[in-house]
Scaffold this motif. Structure first.
Motif, PDB file in Angstrom:
ATOM      1  N   THR A  37      10.222  -3.880  -8.453  1.00  0.00           N
ATOM      2  CA  THR A  37      11.558  -3.452  -8.543  1.00  0.00           C
ATOM      3  C   THR A  37      12.025  -3.035 -10.029  1.00  0.00           C
ATOM      4  OG1 THR A  37      12.529  -5.723  -8.395  1.00  0.00           O
ATOM      5  CG2 THR A  37      12.254  -4.559  -6.438  1.00  0.00           C
ATOM      6  N   SER A  38      11.528  -3.943 -10.971  1.00  0.00           N
ATOM      7  CA  SER A  38      11.911  -3.840 -12.253  1.00  0.00           C
ATOM      8  C   SER A  38      11.511  -2.285 -12.555  1.00  0.00           C
ATOM      9  CB  SER A  38      11.534  -4.805 -13.149  1.00  0.00           C
ATOM     10  OG  SER A  38      12.003  -6.139 -12.862  1.00  0.00           O
ATOM     11  N   ALA A  39      10.160  -2.132 -12.568  1.00  0.00           N
ATOM     12  CA  ALA A  39       9.608  -0.864 -12.968  1.00  0.00           C
ATOM     13  C   ALA A  39      10.652   0.583 -12.088  1.00  0.00           C
ATOM     14  CB  ALA A  39       8.209  -0.932 -12.506  1.00  0.00           C
ATOM     15  N   ILE A  40      10.860   0.311 -11.083  1.00  0.00           N
ATOM     16  CA  ILE A  40      11.798   1.348 -10.528  1.00  0.00           C
ATOM     17  C   ILE A  40      12.956   1.354 -10.968  1.00  0.00           C
ATOM     18  CG2 ILE A  40      12.786   1.845  -8.182  1.00  0.00           C
ATOM     19  CD1 ILE A  40      10.328   0.769  -6.818  1.00  0.00           C
ATOM     20  N   LEU A  41      13.784   0.034 -11.432  1.00  0.00           N
ATOM     21  CA  LEU A  41      14.932   0.245 -11.899  1.00  0.00           C
ATOM     22  C   LEU A  41      15.142   0.741 -13.578  1.00  0.00           C
ATOM     23  CD1 LEU A  41      16.590  -3.001 -10.595  1.00  0.00           C
ATOM     24  CD2 LEU A  41      17.207  -0.775  -9.973  1.00  0.00           C
ATOM     25  N   VAL A  42      14.066   0.292 -14.130  1.00  0.00           N
ATOM     26  CA  VAL A  42      13.855   1.045 -15.395  1.00  0.00           C
ATOM     27  C   VAL A  42      13.830   2.479 -15.612  1.00  0.00           C
ATOM     28  CG1 VAL A  42      12.204   0.880 -17.441  1.00  0.00           C
ATOM     29  CG2 VAL A  42      12.937  -1.195 -16.502  1.00  0.00           C
ATOM     30  N   CYS A  46      16.562   4.390 -17.315  1.00  0.00           N
ATOM     31  CA  CYS A  46      15.968   4.531 -18.661  1.00  0.00           C
ATOM     32  C   CYS A  46      16.841   5.759 -19.343  1.00  0.00           C
ATOM     33  CB  CYS A  46      14.768   5.243 -18.502  1.00  0.00           C
ATOM     34  SG  CYS A  46      14.366   6.848 -17.853  1.00  0.00           S
ATOM     35  N   ASP A  47      17.603   6.566 -18.891  1.00  0.00           N
ATOM     36  CA  ASP A  47      18.486   7.619 -19.538  1.00  0.00           C
ATOM     37  C   ASP A  47      19.562   6.816 -19.943  1.00  0.00           C
ATOM     38  OD1 ASP A  47      16.689   9.516 -19.828  1.00  0.00           O
ATOM     39  OD2 ASP A  47      17.401  10.468 -17.936  1.00  0.00           O
ATOM     40  N   VAL A  48      20.070   5.838 -19.084  1.00  0.00           N
ATOM     41  CA  VAL A  48      21.370   5.050 -19.455  1.00  0.00           C
ATOM     42  C   VAL A  48      20.969   4.004 -20.539  1.00  0.00           C
ATOM     43  CG1 VAL A  48      23.108   3.758 -18.457  1.00  0.00           C
ATOM     44  CG2 VAL A  48      22.244   5.702 -17.130  1.00  0.00           C
ATOM     45  N   LEU A  49      20.029   3.314 -20.163  1.00  0.00           N
ATOM     46  CA  LEU A  49      19.594   2.103 -21.079  1.00  0.00           C
ATOM     47  C   LEU A  49      19.191   2.815 -22.449  1.00  0.00           C
ATOM     48  CD1 LEU A  49      17.951  -0.024 -18.499  1.00  0.00           C
ATOM     49  CD2 LEU A  49      20.165  -0.197 -18.985  1.00  0.00           C
ATOM     50  N   ARG A  52      15.408   6.740 -25.429  1.00  0.00           N
ATOM     51  CA  ARG A  52      14.059   7.062 -25.941  1.00  0.00           C
ATOM     52  C   ARG A  52      12.919   6.969 -24.794  1.00  0.00           C
ATOM     53  NH1 ARG A  52      14.783   2.182 -30.202  1.00  0.00           N
ATOM     54  NH2 ARG A  52      16.576   2.866 -31.376  1.00  0.00           N
ATOM     55  N   PHE A  53      12.019   7.922 -24.845  1.00  0.00           N
ATOM     56  CA  PHE A  53      10.995   8.168 -23.687  1.00  0.00           C
ATOM     57  C   PHE A  53      10.050   7.597 -24.081  1.00  0.00           C
ATOM     58  CE2 PHE A  53       7.142  10.272 -23.022  1.00  0.00           C
ATOM     59  CZ  PHE A  53       7.294  10.334 -21.480  1.00  0.00           C
ATOM     60  N   ILE A  54       9.404   7.093 -25.033  1.00  0.00           N
ATOM     61  CA  ILE A  54       8.360   6.336 -25.626  1.00  0.00           C
ATOM     62  C   ILE A  54       8.480   4.712 -24.911  1.00  0.00           C
ATOM     63  CG2 ILE A  54       6.843   5.420 -27.168  1.00  0.00           C
ATOM     64  CD1 ILE A  54       6.434   8.491 -26.460  1.00  0.00           C
ATOM     65  N   ALA A  55       9.790   4.418 -25.569  1.00  0.00           N
ATOM     66  CA  ALA A  55      10.269   2.906 -25.015  1.00  0.00           C
ATOM     67  C   ALA A  55      10.240   2.552 -23.557  1.00  0.00           C
ATOM     68  CB  ALA A  55      11.508   2.653 -25.814  1.00  0.00           C
ATOM     69  N   MET A  57       8.721   4.651 -21.304  1.00  0.00           N
ATOM     70  CA  MET A  57       7.423   4.889 -20.825  1.00  0.00           C
ATOM     71  C   MET A  57       6.754   3.631 -20.969  1.00  0.00           C
ATOM     72  SD  MET A  57       4.373   7.653 -21.616  1.00  0.00           S
ATOM     73  CE  MET A  57       4.152   6.532 -23.120  1.00  0.00           C
ATOM     74  N   VAL A  58       6.631   3.105 -22.088  1.00  0.00           N
ATOM     75  CA  VAL A  58       5.875   1.686 -22.271  1.00  0.00           C
ATOM     76  C   VAL A  58       6.572   0.680 -21.467  1.00  0.00           C
ATOM     77  CG1 VAL A  58       5.324   0.016 -23.951  1.00  0.00           C
ATOM     78  CG2 VAL A  58       5.036   2.486 -24.709  1.00  0.00           C
ATOM     79  N   ALA A  59       7.784   0.415 -21.312  1.00  0.00           N
ATOM     80  CA  ALA A  59       8.112  -0.715 -20.534  1.00  0.00           C
ATOM     81  C   ALA A  59       7.771  -0.474 -19.080  1.00  0.00           C
ATOM     82  CB  ALA A  59       9.720  -0.593 -20.535  1.00  0.00           C
ATOM     83  N   ILE A  60       7.820   0.788 -18.609  1.00  0.00           N
ATOM     84  CA  ILE A  60       7.473   1.295 -17.087  1.00  0.00           C
ATOM     85  C   ILE A  60       6.144   0.619 -16.848  1.00  0.00           C
ATOM     86  CG2 ILE A  60       7.307   2.873 -15.414  1.00  0.00           C
ATOM     87  CD1 ILE A  60       9.914   4.253 -16.550  1.00  0.00           C
ATOM     88  N   ILE A  61       5.300   1.286 -17.652  1.00  0.00           N
ATOM     89  CA  ILE A  61       3.666   0.995 -17.662  1.00  0.00           C
ATOM     90  C   ILE A  61       3.384  -0.462 -17.661  1.00  0.00           C
ATOM     91  CG2 ILE A  61       1.424   1.362 -18.490  1.00  0.00           C
ATOM     92  CD1 ILE A  61       2.447   4.437 -19.252  1.00  0.00           C
ATOM     93  N   LEU A  62       4.041  -0.997 -18.558  1.00  0.00           N
ATOM     94  CA  LEU A  62       3.671  -2.519 -18.753  1.00  0.00           C
ATOM     95  C   LEU A  62       4.281  -3.380 -17.421  1.00  0.00           C
ATOM     96  CD1 LEU A  62       4.617  -3.665 -22.201  1.00  0.00           C
ATOM     97  CD2 LEU A  62       2.451  -3.605 -21.392  1.00  0.00           C
TER      98      LEU A  62
END
Length: 195
Positions: A37-42, A46-49, A52-55, A57-62
């Motif tokens: 659920t964290s990956a889905i929520l991030v 991601c645009d609201v929080l 930065r696309f790279i940050a 993307m890295v958070a979602i992949i982790l």
């Protein structure tokens, strides 16, 4: 009828005890759902929080990687007694192994944990399917690699655990065909009984 034995609305039953959900592995249940659920929520926020696309993307992949490892190596074993892995023999050939607990060992799993496991395992990949189509239709091509990775990692676990559940050696197509033929025969039998 049985309704006479049941307490009326507003009356209390002294013998009534709320049904307690039995979760034997709360930490495994929590992390089974947390990373997914964290990956889905991030991804959704991601645009609201962060812009930065790279940050993002890295958070979602982790989070997706942590989820894949947790589901495959921990929650599958503890919550439903299933596990799968790939094994390479001396000849260099890859073999997929699918295992499930048998008989009295299955009593170690609770129905609440099983429902948590299967609900999380099936529902979350559906979100990633929707995300794939939404990135294509909204032309957010930069996110396509991230959502495809989410889809692949989530569906790999779904496939592995479905194979464990139905039997690793059985062919899923044959199972689907036999299930459909049984359902058709039941419907034909019902229609013959009613006429």
């Amino acid at each position: 009828q049985e309704s006479q034995d049941a307490p009326l609305f507003g009356e209390e039953d002294d013998n009534f005890r709320p049904r307690r959900v039995k979760v034997r592995h709360p930490l495994a249940s929590f992390f089974h759902l947390f990373f997914r659920t964290s990956a889905i929520l991030v991804y959704l926020l991601c645009d609201v929080l962060s812009g930065r696309f790279i940050a993002s993307m890295v958070a979602i992949i982790l989070l997706l990687s942590c989820d894949f490892w947790t589901v495959k190596n921990v929650s599958g074993r503890l919550l439903v007694g299933l596990r799968w892995w790939n094994q390479v023999d001396e000849d260099g050939k890859s073999h997929w192994v699918f295992e499930s607990r048998k008989g009295s060992e299955m009593k170690k799993t609770s129905s609440a944990e099983s429902q948590i496991f299967w609900l999380g395992l099936i529902v979350c990949p559906i979100f990633w399917v929707v995300f794939v189509f939404s990135t294509i239709f909204t032309f957010k091509i930069k996110w396509l690699a991230v959502v495809i990775m989410g889809l692949v990692l989530q569906w790999a676990n779904v496939y592995g655990y479905v194979r464990c559940k139905v039997g690793g050696t059985s062919d899923l197509r044959n199972m689907a065909k036999s299930y459909l033929s049984v359902q058709i025969l039941k419907q034909v039998g019902k229609s013959n009984n009613t006429s």
